[in-house]
Design a protein around this motif. Sequence first.
Motif, mmCIF file in Angstrom:
data_model
loop_
_atom_site.group_PDB
_atom_site.id
_atom_site.type_symbol
_atom_site.label_atom_id
_atom_site.label_comp_id
_atom_site.label_asym_id
_atom_site.label_seq_id
_atom_site.Cartn_x
_atom_site.Cartn_y
_atom_site.Cartn_z
ATOM 1 N N GLN A 62 1.110 -1.312 0.132
ATOM 2 C CA GLN A 62 0.384 0.123 -0.253
ATOM 3 C C GLN A 62 1.032 1.933 0.187
ATOM 4 O O GLN A 62 2.159 0.836 0.833
ATOM 5 N N HIS A 63 0.415 1.867 -0.802
ATOM 6 C CA HIS A 63 1.461 3.436 -1.047
ATOM 7 C C HIS A 63 0.923 3.860 0.068
ATOM 8 O O HIS A 63 -0.373 4.560 0.533
ATOM 9 N N VAL A 64 2.472 4.275 0.453
ATOM 10 C CA VAL A 64 1.428 6.002 2.349
ATOM 11 C C VAL A 64 2.717 7.108 2.255
ATOM 12 O O VAL A 64 3.712 7.460 1.325
ATOM 13 N N PRO A 65 1.717 7.882 1.404
ATOM 14 C CA PRO A 65 1.806 9.251 1.552
ATOM 15 C C PRO A 65 3.397 10.327 2.270
ATOM 16 O O PRO A 65 2.471 9.087 3.574
ATOM 17 N N ILE A 66 3.813 11.150 2.282
ATOM 18 C CA ILE A 66 4.014 11.308 3.229
ATOM 19 C C ILE A 66 4.002 12.034 4.870
ATOM 20 O O ILE A 66 4.246 11.707 5.574
ATOM 21 N N LYS A 67 2.550 12.325 4.565
ATOM 22 C CA LYS A 67 1.930 12.990 4.814
ATOM 23 C C LYS A 67 1.433 12.392 5.976
ATOM 24 O O LYS A 67 2.234 12.207 7.230
ATOM 25 N N ASP A 68 0.819 10.879 5.751
ATOM 26 C CA ASP A 68 0.744 10.098 6.437
ATOM 27 C C ASP A 68 1.757 8.978 7.769
ATOM 28 O O ASP A 68 1.839 8.623 8.516
ATOM 29 N N LYS A 69 3.050 8.800 7.157
ATOM 30 C CA LYS A 69 3.902 8.494 7.066
ATOM 31 C C LYS A 69 4.363 9.444 8.998
ATOM 32 O O LYS A 69 4.923 8.631 9.353
ATOM 33 N N LEU A 70 4.597 10.515 8.337
ATOM 34 C CA LEU A 70 4.843 11.569 9.291
ATOM 35 C C LEU A 70 3.726 11.124 10.316
ATOM 36 O O LEU A 70 4.141 11.385 11.797
#
Length: 308
Positions: A62-70
């Motif tokens: 699943q792709h996780v954008p930088i915002k969600d990773k943070l």
Amino acid sequence: MNQNKPLIAHLSMFGACAFWGLMAPLGKDAMTHGVTGIDMVTFRVVGGCILFWLTSLFVKHQHVPIKDKLMFIGAAIFGLLFNQCCYTIGLSITSPINASIVTTSMPIFAMLLAAIILKEPITGKKALGVLMGCSGALILILTSAAHVDAKVGDIRGDLLCLGAQFSFALYLSLFNPLIRRYNVFTINKWMFLWASLLLAPFTWSHVAAIDFPHVPQRTWWEVGYVVFFGTYLGYILTMIGQRTLRPTVVSIYNYVQPIVSVTVSILTGLGILKWSQGLAVILVFGGVWLVTKSKSRRDIEKMKEASR
């Protein structure tokens, strides 16, 4: 397959809570024979990180954008670091019976935080449930304060275990939208990664100081159980259950933990069940039952719409 989903969900929740219930006495025994609470937290977090990242290689990406990773940093702090540090270190101080009874208070904290953060209504039934649950927790704490026997409990450990439940309830209230966007392996691989990066620099020297040759083999089996069954498999099973069962049904399975923990603790001599703890169990269980049975804001809105 769809017909079996409810059965699989119920078996998953029962398995997860049984694993967690057994984790209390086994973890307690390990932390009295060669490893400390800090060591056990490190093993849980780093071990969970390795297992979830290895598993993620074999499941759909699943792709996780930088915002969600943070955002997963905050989720890791409340859902893993504070939760596991408080619970594991608290368990190393207090009795496994007290620690497992306290874990059932989480729905009460979740209700209070939902009222503050999500503006959920507090009904009379919820208020009575909170009062009963708090009374049970207070009895446990006062019982622990009056004894110096670790088999009965320790007020410091009880308060740390309570703090663990508050931390996890806060995680559920603040990061619920984030959790719903991803599957169990994506959520946990990022949460455990951030938790490991934040924790390991402060605890690794403590782990390195363990006198490994003199730690009993039984202790390592118990640590392995805590990491694999109590952490990795427990997290997977509970999320399988949560995807099918209603939150109220999921909460009821909290009762499995202390039943397993109390039984094993008494049989192995790691804990003693006193009448005051029995009363605390009844009050906490009753409080959780009232909280989970009361209506949410969504239920109330549906009833209003139906009556129009």
